[in-house]
Design an enzyme around this catalytic site. Sequence first.
Site, PDB file in Angstrom:
ATOM      1  N   ARG A  65       0.929  -1.156  -0.160  1.00  0.00           N
ATOM      2  CA  ARG A  65      -0.063  -0.040  -0.128  1.00  0.00           C
ATOM      3  C   ARG A  65       0.856   1.302   0.136  1.00  0.00           C
ATOM      4  O   ARG A  65       1.001   2.036   0.847  1.00  0.00           O
ATOM      5  CB  ARG A  65      -0.891  -0.017   1.310  1.00  0.00           C
ATOM      6  CG  ARG A  65      -1.912  -1.170   1.525  1.00  0.00           C
ATOM      7  CD  ARG A  65      -2.823  -0.902   2.489  1.00  0.00           C
ATOM      8  NE  ARG A  65      -2.107  -1.023   3.607  1.00  0.00           N
ATOM      9  CZ  ARG A  65      -2.541  -0.993   5.012  1.00  0.00           C
ATOM     10  NH1 ARG A  65      -3.972  -0.229   5.007  1.00  0.00           N
ATOM     11  NH2 ARG A  65      -1.843  -1.009   6.006  1.00  0.00           N
ATOM     12  N   HIS A 202      14.119 -19.931   8.688  1.00  0.00           N
ATOM     13  CA  HIS A 202      15.473 -19.325   8.408  1.00  0.00           C
ATOM     14  C   HIS A 202      16.643 -19.974   9.144  1.00  0.00           C
ATOM     15  O   HIS A 202      17.550 -20.061   8.513  1.00  0.00           O
ATOM     16  CB  HIS A 202      15.762 -17.862   8.473  1.00  0.00           C
ATOM     17  CG  HIS A 202      15.786 -17.361   9.667  1.00  0.00           C
ATOM     18  ND1 HIS A 202      14.724 -16.884  10.522  1.00  0.00           N
ATOM     19  CD2 HIS A 202      16.691 -17.150  10.572  1.00  0.00           C
ATOM     20  CE1 HIS A 202      14.978 -16.469  11.677  1.00  0.00           C
ATOM     21  NE2 HIS A 202      16.398 -16.629  11.826  1.00  0.00           N
ATOM     22  N   GLU A 240      19.178 -14.028  23.164  1.00  0.00           N
ATOM     23  CA  GLU A 240      19.465 -12.697  22.566  1.00  0.00           C
ATOM     24  C   GLU A 240      19.709 -11.877  23.738  1.00  0.00           C
ATOM     25  O   GLU A 240      19.273 -11.985  24.801  1.00  0.00           O
ATOM     26  CB  GLU A 240      18.159 -12.260  21.768  1.00  0.00           C
ATOM     27  CG  GLU A 240      17.967 -13.009  20.608  1.00  0.00           C
ATOM     28  CD  GLU A 240      16.666 -12.755  19.866  1.00  0.00           C
ATOM     29  OE1 GLU A 240      16.993 -12.002  18.749  1.00  0.00           O
ATOM     30  OE2 GLU A 240      15.448 -12.845  20.351  1.00  0.00           O
ATOM     31  N   HIS A 264      12.175 -22.961  15.696  1.00  0.00           N
ATOM     32  CA  HIS A 264      13.454 -22.990  15.441  1.00  0.00           C
ATOM     33  C   HIS A 264      13.953 -24.212  16.668  1.00  0.00           C
ATOM     34  O   HIS A 264      14.727 -24.940  16.057  1.00  0.00           O
ATOM     35  CB  HIS A 264      14.572 -21.639  16.104  1.00  0.00           C
ATOM     36  CG  HIS A 264      13.954 -20.346  15.351  1.00  0.00           C
ATOM     37  ND1 HIS A 264      13.394 -20.634  13.707  1.00  0.00           N
ATOM     38  CD2 HIS A 264      13.890 -19.168  15.285  1.00  0.00           C
ATOM     39  CE1 HIS A 264      13.248 -19.549  13.458  1.00  0.00           C
ATOM     40  NE2 HIS A 264      13.623 -18.391  14.474  1.00  0.00           N
TER      41      HIS A 264
END
Length: 511
Positions: A65, A202, A240, A264
């Site tokens: 958009r 990923h 993390e 994962h």
Amino acid sequence: MILGQRENPLRDAQDRRLPRIAGPCVLVIFGVTGDLSTKKLMPAVYDLANRGLLPPGFALVGFARRDWAHQDFAKIVHDAVRQHARTPFREEVWRQLSEGIRFVPGEIGDDASFDKLQRTINDLDEARGTGGNHAFYLSIPPGLFQTVVDQLRSHGLADQQAGRWSRVVIEKPFGHDLASAKELNRIVSEVFPPWSVFRIDHYLGKETVQNLMALRFANQMFEPVWNNNYVDHVQITMAENIGIGGRAGYFDGIGIARDVIQNHLLQLLALTAMEEPNSFEAGQLRNEKQKVLAATRPPARMDLHTARGRYAGGWAGGEKVRGYLEEERIPADSKTETYAAIRVDIDNRRWAGVPFYLRTGKRLARRVTEIALAFKRAPHLPFTATDTEELGHNALVLRIQPDEGITLRFGAKVPGTQMEIREVNMDFAYGGSFTEASPEAYERLILDVLLGDPPLFPHHEEVELSWEILDPVLDYWASLDEPPQDYQPGGWGPALADEMLARDGRAWRRP
């Protein structure tokens, strides 16, 4: 000059002398204005082109958009490539790629927008010779999937014609529980056949994850001890050192268990624990992973073998950071966890009696993903008590990121006249052993989509089996009145997680 074959790590699986080059095709990205597209997808497409792995008959179409012309979108791609690509910027490569870049402004529920998308793709098939082959990357919230796939079907863009293909790529999360995952699969499978659906995790595209299979099945020394006769327990960690950043709208109400463990970490568990496949063909690999996930049981005692936490405010890395409840757009009564740890057991002959501990969290001491196999202690030590320090478990640690490599931890004699044993590490680092550049995960996965090569993509049965493992944990947490236990930033999570392993007579590794 395009990177030559000698520098190209993405080789043909059958003949390592040949690169795996995609055929003519159009890649359409929905949600092209998001961070994933800007930081990962567009740079990966350029890197593939720069490595010589995309044909002249390739085109990239963005759909969003925005009131952009083709050249506006090309400028967005150019800037993303300049900032995030891993290979050097080469004007001649960019020029060839940019000639096939188009943009379609519109709403996903608007028929006229998809009419324009259809015309744009048809024009590219003629002008660029893309051969009627189309891949649609849905980098959008799952709630919009049905609208998009229905539009693709009604406009003839999902048709599977002889000599042509149409594929759809889905980003995680694959639902938020088992029921929604099944519904999501129903929606997509009504339009695309199973071999045309690519679910992106990923992590499976990372070289170090794929090296797990090489380590196990290309070497005789490891597989004989890869079982409950020698392995005491397994720890799989994804930590993390950052908070949620600007992801409050996505993260709150989802939580880190859904975001990381369901996909994962359980995929890493399956690759660690599976039996040797007959080949690395997609069906063979999938069958072995599914067997392991089907044999994996949720925690037997939720109160003893699960832990959840939420980072508090404080100091981390020399700076003062906000707690989770202080982040923007997080409601004061939120019970969303930013740390999760669970124990699961695998009911098969190889792993019976070996607990697998999975943990993940934000605002921890450092960013690290690893798989650690802790071996049983030697049954007899022919040394006096003063000869050794307190020896821990021998361990084999696969470092997935960021310091990619393998560590073997064992006891060795300290130089000197006395018999003194101390734990030492033997390290293998990818960067120090290979001159080939390691491709980014999305490079490998996008190329596999365009090639129609599915081994690295979870099938819907794997997704549903993973939810069957995690759903009871989430239901138990939802039944509790208290919020997740607070933990200090810059540490290794809540005290409950340490207590969880202490009950089993074990302790978490400090990566």
